[in-house]
Motif scaffolding. Structure first.
Motif, PDB file in Angstrom:
ATOM      1  N   LYS A  81       0.950   2.168 -14.353  1.00 33.07           N
ATOM      2  CA  LYS A  81       1.475   3.488 -13.968  1.00 33.07           C
ATOM      3  C   LYS A  81       0.594   4.096 -12.875  1.00 33.07           C
ATOM      4  O   LYS A  81      -0.634   4.099 -12.979  1.00 33.07           O
ATOM      5  N   PHE A  82       1.248   4.583 -11.838  1.00 32.83           N
ATOM      6  CA  PHE A  82       0.526   5.212 -10.733  1.00 32.83           C
ATOM      7  C   PHE A  82       0.913   6.681 -10.659  1.00 32.83           C
ATOM      8  O   PHE A  82       2.100   7.022 -10.601  1.00 32.83           O
ATOM      9  N   GLY A  83      -0.086   7.537 -10.624  1.00 28.52           N
ATOM     10  CA  GLY A  83       0.161   8.981 -10.619  1.00 28.52           C
ATOM     11  C   GLY A  83       0.474   9.499  -9.224  1.00 28.52           C
ATOM     12  O   GLY A  83       0.470   8.747  -8.242  1.00 28.52           O
ATOM     13  N   GLY A  84       0.722  10.797  -9.150  1.00 28.51           N
ATOM     14  CA  GLY A  84       1.163  11.436  -7.913  1.00 28.51           C
ATOM     15  C   GLY A  84       0.240  11.224  -6.726  1.00 28.51           C
ATOM     16  O   GLY A  84       0.700  10.944  -5.616  1.00 28.51           O
ATOM     17  N   THR A  85      -1.083  11.319  -6.944  1.00 31.80           N
ATOM     18  CA  THR A  85      -1.977  11.149  -5.797  1.00 31.80           C
ATOM     19  C   THR A  85      -2.019   9.682  -5.360  1.00 31.80           C
ATOM     20  O   THR A  85      -2.251   9.398  -4.190  1.00 31.80           O
ATOM     21  N   SER A  86      -1.769   8.769  -6.307  1.00 37.54           N
ATOM     22  CA  SER A  86      -1.773   7.337  -5.952  1.00 37.54           C
ATOM     23  C   SER A  86      -0.612   6.977  -5.024  1.00 37.54           C
ATOM     24  O   SER A  86      -0.647   5.947  -4.364  1.00 37.54           O
ATOM     25  N   VAL A  87       0.421   7.827  -5.024  1.00 39.82           N
ATOM     26  CA  VAL A  87       1.522   7.608  -4.070  1.00 39.82           C
ATOM     27  C   VAL A  87       1.634   8.822  -3.137  1.00 39.82           C
ATOM     28  O   VAL A  87       2.667   9.050  -2.512  1.00 39.82           O
ATOM     29  N   GLY A  88       0.541   9.587  -3.063  1.00 44.98           N
ATOM     30  CA  GLY A  88       0.543  10.872  -2.360  1.00 44.98           C
ATOM     31  C   GLY A  88       0.741  10.802  -0.854  1.00 44.98           C
ATOM     32  O   GLY A  88       1.061  11.808  -0.227  1.00 44.98           O
ATOM     33  N   SER A  89       0.535   9.632  -0.270  1.00 49.91           N
ATOM     34  CA  SER A  89       0.770   9.469   1.166  1.00 49.91           C
ATOM     35  C   SER A  89       1.276   8.047   1.375  1.00 49.91           C
ATOM     36  O   SER A  89       1.088   7.189   0.505  1.00 49.91           O
ATOM     37  N   PRO A  90       1.906   7.775   2.526  1.00 54.54           N
ATOM     38  CA  PRO A  90       2.378   6.411   2.778  1.00 54.54           C
ATOM     39  C   PRO A  90       1.243   5.392   2.657  1.00 54.54           C
ATOM     40  O   PRO A  90       1.427   4.315   2.101  1.00 54.54           O
ATOM     41  N   GLU A  91       0.051   5.769   3.126  1.00 53.70           N
ATOM     42  CA  GLU A  91      -1.087   4.835   3.047  1.00 53.70           C
ATOM     43  C   GLU A  91      -1.440   4.537   1.597  1.00 53.70           C
ATOM     44  O   GLU A  91      -1.736   3.407   1.233  1.00 53.70           O
ATOM     45  N   ARG A  92      -1.412   5.570   0.767  1.00 62.82           N
ATOM     46  CA  ARG A  92      -1.708   5.363  -0.656  1.00 62.82           C
ATOM     47  C   ARG A  92      -0.651   4.434  -1.265  1.00 62.82           C
ATOM     48  O   ARG A  92      -0.943   3.584  -2.084  1.00 62.82           O
ATOM     49  N   MET A  93       0.582   4.641  -0.888  1.00 63.47           N
ATOM     50  CA  MET A  93       1.655   3.802  -1.451  1.00 63.47           C
ATOM     51  C   MET A  93       1.479   2.345  -0.998  1.00 63.47           C
ATOM     52  O   MET A  93       1.712   1.418  -1.771  1.00 63.47           O
ATOM     53  N   HIS A  94       1.024   2.147   0.227  1.00 62.99           N
ATOM     54  CA  HIS A  94       0.730   0.777   0.673  1.00 62.99           C
ATOM     55  C   HIS A  94      -0.341   0.159  -0.221  1.00 62.99           C
ATOM     56  O   HIS A  94      -0.247  -1.006  -0.609  1.00 62.99           O
ATOM     57  N   ALA A  95      -1.352   0.971  -0.545  1.00 57.66           N
ATOM     58  CA  ALA A  95      -2.445   0.458  -1.378  1.00 57.66           C
ATOM     59  C   ALA A  95      -1.937   0.086  -2.775  1.00 57.66           C
ATOM     60  O   ALA A  95      -2.404  -0.880  -3.386  1.00 57.66           O
ATOM     61  N   VAL A  96      -0.970   0.851  -3.275  1.00 53.73           N
ATOM     62  CA  VAL A  96      -0.392   0.535  -4.593  1.00 53.73           C
ATOM     63  C   VAL A  96       0.294  -0.837  -4.549  1.00 53.73           C
ATOM     64  O   VAL A  96       0.139  -1.654  -5.460  1.00 53.73           O
ATOM     65  N   ALA A  97       0.990  -1.097  -3.465  1.00 54.05           N
ATOM     66  CA  ALA A  97       1.660  -2.399  -3.337  1.00 54.05           C
ATOM     67  C   ALA A  97       0.630  -3.523  -3.363  1.00 54.05           C
ATOM     68  O   ALA A  97       0.810  -4.547  -4.028  1.00 54.05           O
ATOM     69  N   GLU A  98      -0.487  -3.314  -2.664  1.00 52.20           N
ATOM     70  CA  GLU A  98      -1.585  -4.300  -2.673  1.00 52.20           C
ATOM     71  C   GLU A  98      -2.064  -4.557  -4.103  1.00 52.20           C
ATOM     72  O   GLU A  98      -2.262  -5.689  -4.513  1.00 52.20           O
ATOM     73  N   LEU A  99      -2.253  -3.461  -4.810  1.00 50.15           N
ATOM     74  CA  LEU A  99      -2.784  -3.582  -6.172  1.00 50.15           C
ATOM     75  C   LEU A  99      -1.835  -4.346  -7.078  1.00 50.15           C
ATOM     76  O   LEU A  99      -2.262  -5.157  -7.893  1.00 50.15           O
ATOM     77  N   ILE A 100      -0.555  -4.093  -6.936  1.00 46.20           N
ATOM     78  CA  ILE A 100       0.351  -4.756  -7.873  1.00 46.20           C
ATOM     79  C   ILE A 100       0.512  -6.245  -7.564  1.00 46.20           C
ATOM     80  O   ILE A 100       0.719  -7.040  -8.456  1.00 46.20           O
ATOM     81  N   ILE A 101       0.354  -6.615  -6.292  1.00 49.79           N
ATOM     82  CA  ILE A 101       0.466  -8.062  -6.048  1.00 49.79           C
ATOM     83  C   ILE A 101      -0.809  -8.797  -6.457  1.00 49.79           C
ATOM     84  O   ILE A 101      -0.786  -9.968  -6.749  1.00 49.79           O
ATOM     85  N   ARG A 102      -1.897  -8.058  -6.526  1.00 44.80           N
ATOM     86  CA  ARG A 102      -3.153  -8.678  -6.965  1.00 44.80           C
ATOM     87  C   ARG A 102      -3.130  -9.016  -8.455  1.00 44.80           C
ATOM     88  O   ARG A 102      -3.881  -9.845  -8.933  1.00 44.80           O
ATOM     89  N   GLU A 103      -2.288  -8.315  -9.204  1.00 48.16           N
ATOM     90  CA  GLU A 103      -2.206  -8.513 -10.657  1.00 48.16           C
ATOM     91  C   GLU A 103      -1.325  -9.737 -10.942  1.00 48.16           C
ATOM     92  O   GLU A 103      -0.131  -9.726 -10.624  1.00 48.16           O
ATOM     93  N   PRO A 104      -1.881 -10.794 -11.530  1.00 47.39           N
ATOM     94  CA  PRO A 104      -1.105 -12.015 -11.681  1.00 47.39           C
ATOM     95  C   PRO A 104       0.025 -11.941 -12.718  1.00 47.39           C
ATOM     96  O   PRO A 104       1.042 -12.620 -12.582  1.00 47.39           O
TER      97      PRO A 104
END
Ligand code: ASP
Ligand code: MG
Length: 443
Positions: free
Chosen positions: A5-28
């Motif tokens: 689960k990602f909270g509001g600040t974790s998707v608070g900007s397009p850059e943050r949302m890009h980082a979330v995508a990175e994180l989820i692909i890192r999780e096997p």
């Protein structure tokens, strides 16, 4: 399968949302990603609803226009190619057209809930658009297809379990699912929500429903801290907490987690990890049935806005049934009691919902003298404190020996000591506990 689960600040900007995508692909492992609305959006949607409730339609339309522009800007930075941008823009325009059309209806509670739902609907659709553009295969599972609350506003976990199972078997080859936190249907099949901050609760319910191997709550702080970092300088993340400790801390003020969100995870015995999107390598906090090592006092939290009520009556002396009559009054007004202490002729208790305070006071006066103290704070000291371990209460009280204490509750469980103080002493209390307990113990 995990729930992330990602909270509001974790998707608070397009850059943050890009980082979330990175994180989820890192999780096997395969995962269900639960998203909050982009930070600030739900508050803005609340403002739109309030303007409509006040019959200020133009004001509402003005806020909608501003938010619409913000989202178009967001899409423009989130997505790269023109085709994806055009699709993203269509998604945004459709939701804002829906919002504008809601302003034309007579405002009521159902419309308000529909307005409040737009934030999570938008964030998840935009996130899926980005994943698609990045060629990451993902399926959007609409939360309204499996999250439901009953007529008492309680989540229907059986329904979630059944529906989610069916949905997941339709996509066995998929390893990334995305869904909305916070929103659900109610017993009238209308859009509703799990209250503010409820995305954590969604994550925990989804985790319990699919018997996930882990629930990860990603925020912008590296775990649950031993004390309130806004008030106390030297705080540190607690590596491990038991479910009971985490529930006490979340309820008594630790803002990082929605208070109800521990229950489903605890029921299904699924570890919950609190992690920081800004510092993904930090270990964060692991909440599980094992709890922590040998630390006896784990953390401190504080909850403001508490009212203490004392009922003094000589009729209580040697009488039975007295407390029941008192409690019935609180039950009648659906007002939960947090702390309670009794003496032979008086009982003191605390509430944080003051909506019916006057009515409660009137009814209590039939039983004795009633004294009310507002603006109090419960300081909750949490840890592993079995009754046979001596000296813990002394350590806590010694740390704050010059602060006037209105009530102490110890022995209700082995996880916490709750102390009620006037809110003016809160900062001092938290700082003293920090210095005299955590930093003395650490050296
Ligand atoms: N977006 C909702 C809120 O701001 C739910 C959540 O983020 O947990 O309260
Ligand atoms: Mg939150």
């Amino acid at each position: 399968m995990k729930v992330l689960k990602f909270g509001g600040t974790s998707v608070g900007s397009p850059e943050r949302m890009h980082a979330v995508a990175e994180l989820i692909i890192r999780e096997p492992e395969a995962k269900i990603v639960v998203l909050s609305a982009v930070s600030g959006t739900t508050n803005t949607l609340v403002n739109i609803s309030m303007a409509l409730a006040d019959q200020q339609k133009d004001k509402a339309l003005g806020i909608i226009e501003q938010l619409h522009q913000d989202y178009l800007h967001y899409v423009d930075h989130l997505l790269n190619n023109e085709e994806a941008k055009a699709t993203g823009k269509e998604v945004v325009d459709a939701h804002f057209a829906a919002l504008r059309s809601m302003t034309r209806e007579d405002f009521n509670a159902d419309i308000e809930k529909e307005i409040l739902a737009q934030g999570e609907l938008l964030s998840t659709k935009l996130f899926c658009a980005y994943l698609k553009e990045q060629h990451i295969q993902a399926v959007l599972l609409p939360a309204l297809d499996f999250m439901r609350i009953d007529e008492h506003n309680e989540p229907d976990l059986d329904h979630t379990e059944e529906q989610l199972k069916a949905l997941l078997t339709q996509h066995q080859e998929v390893s990334v699912f995305v869904t909305q936190g916070y929103i659900c249907l109610n017993s009238q099949n209308r859009i509703d929500n799990l209250q503010r901050g409820g995305s954590d609760y969604t994550a925990s319910l989804v985790g319990a429903a699919i018997r996930a191997s882990e629930i990860q709550i990603w925020t912008d702080i590296d775990g649950m801290h031993n004390n309130d970092p806004r008030i106390v300088k030297r705080t540190f993340p607690v590596a491990k907490l038991s479910f009971d400790e985490a529930a006490e801390l979340a309820y008594f003020g630790a803002k990082i987690l929605h208070p109800s969100s521990i229950r489903p995870a605890q029921w299904a015995n699924i570890p919950v990890r609190l992690l920081n999107t800004m510092k993904p390598e930090a270990p964060g906090t692991l909440i599980s049935s094992h709890g922590h090592d040998d630390r006896e006092i784990t953390a401190v939290a504080a909850k403001d806005g508490i009212t203490a009520i004392k009922i003094k009556s000589s009729r209580m002396l040697l009488a039975y049934g007295f407390l029941r009559k008192i409690f019935e009054i609180f039950e009648k007004y659906k007002t939960p009691i947090d702390l309670i202490t009794t003496s032979e002729v008086a009982v003191s208790l605390t509430i944080d919902n003051q909506t019916h305070l006057e009515a409660i006071k009137k009814e209590l006066e039939a039983f004795g003298d009633v004294e009310i103290n507002q603006n109090h704070t419960i300081v909750c000291v949490v840890g592993n404190m079995p009754f046979r371990k001596v000296g813990i209460l002394k350590k806590v009280i010694n740390a704050i020996d010059d602060i006037p204490i209105r009530m102490v509750s110890y022995g209700g469980s082995k996880f916490n000591i709750s102390i009620l103080i006037d809110s003016q002493y809160k900062n001092e209390t938290l700082n003293r506990l920090n210095e005299k307990i955590f930093f003395v113990e650490k050296v």
